[in-house]
Design a protein around this motif. Structure first.
Motif, PDB file in Angstrom:
ATOM      1  N   VAL A  98      21.535 -84.530   2.038  1.00  9.35           N
ATOM      2  CA  VAL A  98      22.142 -83.221   1.811  1.00  9.35           C
ATOM      3  C   VAL A  98      23.542 -83.361   1.236  1.00  9.35           C
ATOM      4  CG1 VAL A  98      22.903 -81.076   2.890  1.00  9.35           C
ATOM      5  CG2 VAL A  98      20.789 -82.170   3.674  1.00  9.35           C
ATOM      6  N   ASP A  99      24.327 -84.275   1.761  1.00  6.17           N
ATOM      7  CA  ASP A  99      25.721 -84.467   1.333  1.00  6.17           C
ATOM      8  C   ASP A  99      25.779 -84.767  -0.167  1.00  6.17           C
ATOM      9  OD1 ASP A  99      28.256 -85.610   0.708  1.00  6.17           O
ATOM     10  OD2 ASP A  99      28.544 -86.171   2.799  1.00  6.17           O
ATOM     11  N   PRO A 100      26.469 -83.925  -0.958  1.00  2.95           N
ATOM     12  CA  PRO A 100      26.528 -84.152  -2.414  1.00  2.95           C
ATOM     13  C   PRO A 100      27.120 -85.503  -2.789  1.00  2.95           C
ATOM     14  CG  PRO A 100      27.247 -81.932  -1.885  1.00  2.95           C
ATOM     15  CD  PRO A 100      27.136 -82.660  -0.579  1.00  2.95           C
ATOM     16  N   LYS A 101      28.126 -85.963  -2.034  1.00  5.41           N
ATOM     17  CA  LYS A 101      28.732 -87.263  -2.344  1.00  5.41           C
ATOM     18  C   LYS A 101      27.721 -88.380  -2.148  1.00  5.41           C
ATOM     19  CE  LYS A 101      32.066 -87.006   0.689  1.00  5.41           C
ATOM     20  NZ  LYS A 101      31.643 -85.723   1.294  1.00  5.41           N
ATOM     21  N   LEU A 102      26.959 -88.298  -1.069  1.00  6.05           N
ATOM     22  CA  LEU A 102      25.960 -89.323  -0.782  1.00  6.05           C
ATOM     23  C   LEU A 102      24.820 -89.274  -1.797  1.00  6.05           C
ATOM     24  CD1 LEU A 102      25.379 -91.564   1.246  1.00  6.05           C
ATOM     25  CD2 LEU A 102      24.152 -89.897   2.655  1.00  6.05           C
ATOM     26  N   THR A 137      16.514 -87.135 -16.782  1.00  7.87           N
ATOM     27  CA  THR A 137      17.399 -87.611 -15.720  1.00  7.87           C
ATOM     28  C   THR A 137      18.660 -86.748 -15.602  1.00  7.87           C
ATOM     29  OG1 THR A 137      18.353 -89.159 -17.317  1.00  7.87           O
ATOM     30  CG2 THR A 137      16.648 -90.010 -15.861  1.00  7.87           C
ATOM     31  N   LEU A 138      18.994 -86.040 -16.661  1.00 10.53           N
ATOM     32  CA  LEU A 138      20.197 -85.198 -16.610  1.00 10.53           C
ATOM     33  C   LEU A 138      20.047 -84.040 -15.630  1.00 10.53           C
ATOM     34  CD1 LEU A 138      21.343 -84.934 -20.330  1.00 10.53           C
ATOM     35  CD2 LEU A 138      22.110 -86.488 -18.552  1.00 10.53           C
ATOM     36  N   ARG A 139      18.835 -83.583 -15.430  1.00  8.70           N
ATOM     37  CA  ARG A 139      18.634 -82.462 -14.514  1.00  8.70           C
ATOM     38  C   ARG A 139      19.075 -82.815 -13.102  1.00  8.70           C
ATOM     39  NH1 ARG A 139      13.871 -81.993 -17.603  1.00  8.70           N
ATOM     40  NH2 ARG A 139      12.649 -83.082 -16.012  1.00  8.70           N
ATOM     41  N   GLN A 140      18.739 -84.047 -12.680  1.00 10.50           N
ATOM     42  CA  GLN A 140      19.123 -84.471 -11.343  1.00 10.50           C
ATOM     43  C   GLN A 140      20.640 -84.597 -11.219  1.00 10.50           C
ATOM     44  OE1 GLN A 140      16.751 -85.117  -8.687  1.00 10.50           O
ATOM     45  NE2 GLN A 140      18.701 -84.742  -7.681  1.00 10.50           N
ATOM     46  N   ILE A 141      21.271 -85.138 -12.253  1.00 13.70           N
ATOM     47  CA  ILE A 141      22.737 -85.272 -12.235  1.00 13.70           C
ATOM     48  C   ILE A 141      23.394 -83.903 -12.176  1.00 13.70           C
ATOM     49  CG2 ILE A 141      24.741 -86.046 -13.568  1.00 13.70           C
ATOM     50  CD1 ILE A 141      23.004 -88.271 -14.692  1.00 13.70           C
ATOM     51  N   ASN A 146      26.493 -79.742  -9.460  1.00 14.43           N
ATOM     52  CA  ASN A 146      26.635 -78.333  -9.086  1.00 14.43           C
ATOM     53  C   ASN A 146      26.700 -78.155  -7.574  1.00 14.43           C
ATOM     54  OD1 ASN A 146      26.794 -76.878 -11.558  1.00 14.43           O
ATOM     55  ND2 ASN A 146      24.609 -77.237 -11.912  1.00 14.43           N
ATOM     56  N   ALA A 147      25.917 -78.950  -6.845  1.00 11.56           N
ATOM     57  CA  ALA A 147      25.953 -78.883  -5.383  1.00 11.56           C
ATOM     58  C   ALA A 147      27.315 -79.330  -4.869  1.00 11.56           C
ATOM     59  CB  ALA A 147      24.854 -79.759  -4.790  1.00 11.56           C
ATOM     60  N   GLY A 148      27.880 -80.362  -5.490  1.00 14.81           N
ATOM     61  CA  GLY A 148      29.200 -80.836  -5.082  1.00 14.81           C
ATOM     62  C   GLY A 148      30.306 -79.858  -5.406  1.00 14.81           C
ATOM     63  N   GLY A 152      32.627 -77.913  -2.572  1.00 12.98           N
ATOM     64  CA  GLY A 152      34.043 -78.269  -2.622  1.00 12.98           C
ATOM     65  C   GLY A 152      34.296 -79.762  -2.628  1.00 12.98           C
ATOM     66  N   ASP A 153      33.218 -80.576  -2.642  1.00 15.00           N
ATOM     67  CA  ASP A 153      33.389 -82.030  -2.658  1.00 15.00           C
ATOM     68  C   ASP A 153      33.838 -82.541  -4.025  1.00 15.00           C
ATOM     69  OD1 ASP A 153      32.497 -83.086   0.043  1.00 15.00           O
ATOM     70  OD2 ASP A 153      30.743 -81.870  -0.475  1.00 15.00           O
ATOM     71  N   PHE A 154      33.392 -81.878  -5.082  1.00 16.73           N
ATOM     72  CA  PHE A 154      33.764 -82.285  -6.433  1.00 16.73           C
ATOM     73  C   PHE A 154      34.646 -81.213  -7.070  1.00 16.73           C
ATOM     74  CE2 PHE A 154      29.249 -84.267  -6.658  1.00 16.73           C
ATOM     75  CZ  PHE A 154      29.666 -85.319  -5.855  1.00 16.73           C
ATOM     76  N   LYS A 155      35.646 -81.668  -7.807  1.00 15.42           N
ATOM     77  CA  LYS A 155      36.483 -80.766  -8.594  1.00 15.42           C
ATOM     78  C   LYS A 155      36.280 -81.133 -10.050  1.00 15.42           C
ATOM     79  CE  LYS A 155      39.942 -79.975  -4.991  1.00 15.42           C
ATOM     80  NZ  LYS A 155      39.121 -80.620  -3.947  1.00 15.42           N
ATOM     81  N   ILE A 156      35.545 -80.279 -10.759  1.00 18.45           N
ATOM     82  CA  ILE A 156      35.158 -80.546 -12.133  1.00 18.45           C
ATOM     83  C   ILE A 156      35.539 -79.349 -12.991  1.00 18.45           C
ATOM     84  CG2 ILE A 156      33.208 -81.023 -13.666  1.00 18.45           C
ATOM     85  CD1 ILE A 156      31.732 -82.169 -11.229  1.00 18.45           C
ATOM     86  N   SER A 157      36.318 -79.610 -14.020  1.00 14.94           N
ATOM     87  CA  SER A 157      36.740 -78.516 -14.889  1.00 14.94           C
ATOM     88  C   SER A 157      35.678 -78.159 -15.925  1.00 14.94           C
ATOM     89  CB  SER A 157      38.047 -78.884 -15.603  1.00 14.94           C
ATOM     90  OG  SER A 157      37.896 -80.086 -16.350  1.00 14.94           O
ATOM     91  N   ASP A 158      34.823 -79.115 -16.262  1.00 11.28           N
ATOM     92  CA  ASP A 158      33.775 -78.854 -17.252  1.00 11.28           C
ATOM     93  C   ASP A 158      32.565 -79.709 -16.909  1.00 11.28           C
ATOM     94  OD1 ASP A 158      33.111 -77.648 -20.062  1.00 11.28           O
ATOM     95  OD2 ASP A 158      32.548 -79.771 -20.185  1.00 11.28           O
TER      96      ASP A 158
END
Length: 231
Positions: A98-102, A137-141, A146-148, A152-158
């Motif tokens: 479940v954890d996006p980082k993991l 494979t891009l769909r999984q990434i 998006n889950a991260g 709030g685990d990921f900070k992505i501007s684009d």
């Protein structure tokens, strides 16, 4: 009373049909195995040709063209099969994460581990548009990113730029893995740096990568048919 008789010829015909189908399936797999073993050739300046496939598969040119109209068609079919295989691998390893980082750390290491275990696989995916923008494979990434972002685990501007960054890192890492043996630690370093590029703290990135690596090496032998232990 007239006694009914079973039709033996039909039964024999069914057997012949099944045997022919099995042979066709085996021959097709034999050709695709040879494509994986030879593609893209010794270097980009001397890509594999049909003769290379025939030498490895030990089949005639007529047999090859009975199944494929060109080497490109065989490469495309093999690429689709490998993509499906990787999708299944993700599902088997991801099913309880479940954890996006993991998840991100696991997915990245799973992909590179496949290349470390099988250099022919790594060479093929590096040169057969497997890492292109429209690859499955891009769909999984994208899902993991998006889950991260949502958690709030990921900070992505684009998002697109982040995907390009990850795919570029994968492509270069796979090239390195196919050139010379690389350690499990190399793959872990790459995964940690990818997480840090998504604004995960160094400590959290190292923890997620370590946990993902330990879990992957623990469960993969029983869940993935292609897995082989490596250090």
């Amino acid at each position: 009373m007239t006694e009914l008789a079973f039709s033996e010829p039909k039964r024999s015909e069914d057997h012949r049909t099944r045997a022919a189908r099995t042979k066709r399936t085996r021959t097709r797999a034999q050709i695709l195995d040879a494509v994986l073993a030879t593609y893209p050739g010794e270097s980009l300046s001397s890509p594999a040709v049909v003769d290379d496939i025939l030498n490895v598969a030990k089949l005639s040119r007529a047999t090859f063209y009975k199944y494929f109209t060109s080497l490109e068609q065989a490469v495309e079919e093999l690429g689709a099969q490998l993509a499906d295989e990787l999708t299944v691998s993700y599902a088997l390893i991801y099913e309880d994460l479940v954890d996006p980082k993991l998840r991100a750390a696991t997915g990245f290491q799973l992909f590179l581990s496949r290349a470390a275990i099988d250099r022919h696989w790594g060479s093929f995916v590096s040169h057969a548009q497997f890492l292109s923008r429209d690859a499955g494979t891009l769909r999984q990434i994208a899902m993991d990113l998006n889950a991260g972002i949502a958690s709030g685990d990921f900070k992505i501007s684009d998002l697109d730029t982040a995907i390009d960054l990850i795919m570029g890192a994968k492509a270069e890492a796979i090239r390195q893995l196919t050139r010379a043996p690389r350690s499990r630690r190399y793959i872990e370093h790459m995964a940690t740096m990818i997480l840090q590029s998504l604004c995960v703290s160094p400590a959290d990135a190292e923890t997620a990568t370590r946990d993902a690596s330990e879990r992957l090496h623990l469960h993969a032998p029983a869940r993935l048919t292609w897995w082989q232990p490596f250090d």
